[in-house]
Design an enzyme around this catalytic site. Structure first.
Site, PDB file in Angstrom:
ATOM      1  N   CYS A 136       0.820  -1.208   0.000  1.00 48.48           N
ATOM      2  CA  CYS A 136       0.000   0.000   0.000  1.00 48.48           C
ATOM      3  C   CYS A 136       0.861   1.267   0.000  1.00 48.48           C
ATOM      4  O   CYS A 136       1.524   1.565  -0.965  1.00 48.48           O
ATOM      5  CB  CYS A 136      -0.984  -0.039   1.173  1.00 48.48           C
ATOM      6  SG  CYS A 136      -2.415   1.046   0.981  1.00 48.48           S
ATOM      7  N   HIS A 137       0.889   2.027   1.108  1.00 48.27           N
ATOM      8  CA  HIS A 137       1.755   3.201   1.191  1.00 48.27           C
ATOM      9  C   HIS A 137       3.146   2.855   1.728  1.00 48.27           C
ATOM     10  O   HIS A 137       4.009   3.728   1.824  1.00 48.27           O
ATOM     11  CB  HIS A 137       1.112   4.277   2.076  1.00 48.27           C
ATOM     12  CG  HIS A 137      -0.129   4.872   1.480  1.00 48.27           C
ATOM     13  ND1 HIS A 137      -1.389   4.382   1.748  1.00 48.27           N
ATOM     14  CD2 HIS A 137      -0.310   5.902   0.611  1.00 48.27           C
ATOM     15  CE1 HIS A 137      -2.293   5.083   1.081  1.00 48.27           C
ATOM     16  NE2 HIS A 137      -1.663   6.013   0.381  1.00 48.27           N
ATOM     17  N   GLU A 168      -6.188   7.604  -3.997  1.00 53.27           N
ATOM     18  CA  GLU A 168      -6.052   8.827  -3.193  1.00 53.27           C
ATOM     19  C   GLU A 168      -7.206   9.783  -3.499  1.00 53.27           C
ATOM     20  O   GLU A 168      -7.762  10.414  -2.588  1.00 53.27           O
ATOM     21  CB  GLU A 168      -4.711   9.517  -3.466  1.00 53.27           C
ATOM     22  CG  GLU A 168      -3.472   8.659  -3.288  1.00 53.27           C
ATOM     23  CD  GLU A 168      -3.191   8.227  -1.862  1.00 53.27           C
ATOM     24  OE1 GLU A 168      -4.039   8.416  -0.968  1.00 53.27           O
ATOM     25  OE2 GLU A 168      -2.104   7.675  -1.640  1.00 53.27           O
TER      26      GLU A 168
END
EC number: 4.2.1.130
Length: 236
Positions: A136-137, A168
């Protein structure tokens, strides 16, 4: 025994437009932990400062339910016991680990790019032939992460994935990120000379393995990312 460094973000501040905090996204740490635990790997949790907090949006029923919530709520679960033993990255010996896994939450965008001690563990793992991974991030860890042997970005010329720009937008945080000068994972890839591979849909279970670099795109991909890490490690 195979040893895994499971990294957490230390950032736990207000981020979302509804006033909620970001931090560690629960299942993006819990799911890899459980995959590695069931494999028999030894797991050490660590953050740059030795502290952490949960992303408020990750503890709601949409994302935390069923067996995951039972583990989360059980103070004696192996996951919670490991959390109590969370270490500051600088207090660990980078040479002890075979796998680096960067868990996520938007908090990682704030601290991973400059988390020198977590990054040192990641580069040491890679240098000794181990696997460096994130979901993910979590691939924010690759920003400013250079291979000490070459001085070049660790992911230069590699293919990676991570949370999508479309995702986002859907979450309504694109402008918040721009105001904070926070890069999307696609932008991190571009900055560091990697190729960003986008899934068909932002919520697809989607991962990319490029040699000893393994990445996943979102919470739905956390289990498969960890499974792919094991496959990459065993093929190594």
């Amino acid at each position: 025994m195979v040893k895994v460094l499971l990294a957490l973000t230390s950032y736990n501040e207000t981020f979302y437009s509804d006033g909620k905090k970001t931090g560690v996204f629960v299942v993006e740490a819990l799911h890899p932990f459980e995959v590695f635990r069931k494999k028999g790997y030894e797991i050490q949790l660590a953050s740059e400062t030795g502290t952490f907090g949960w992303d408020d949006h990750s503890v709601v029923p949409d994302f935390l339910n069923g067996e995951d919530k039972e583990i989360f709520d059980n103070v004696n679960s192996e996951f919670n016991v490991a959390l109590k033993n969370l270490k500051k990255a600088s207090d660990l010996d980078p040479n002890d680990y075979d796998i680096f896994f960067g868990s996520a939450g938007h908090g990682t965008l704030f601290d991973y790019p400059n988390a020198k001690d977590l990054q040192k563990i990641a580069t040491t793992v890679y240098d000794k032939g181990g696997v460096v991974s994130a979901v993910c991030h979590g691939p924010a860890i690759f920003e400013n992460l250079n291979d000490p042997k070459t001085g070049e970005p660790l992911i230069k010329g590699k293919k990676i994935t991570g949370f999508t720009d479309i995702g986002e937008d859907i979450l309504g945080v694109t402008d918040i990120m721009k105001k904070g000068n926070l890069l999307t994972i696609k932008q991190v890839a571009e900055k560091e000379g990697a190729t960003y591979i986008e899934p068909e849909g932002p919520w697809d279970n989607f991962t990319v393995t490029d040699g000893r670099i393994v990445t996943g795109v979102n919470p739905q991909s956390a289990v498969k990312t960890a499974e792919d890490v094991i496959a990459a490690f065993e093929c190594n």
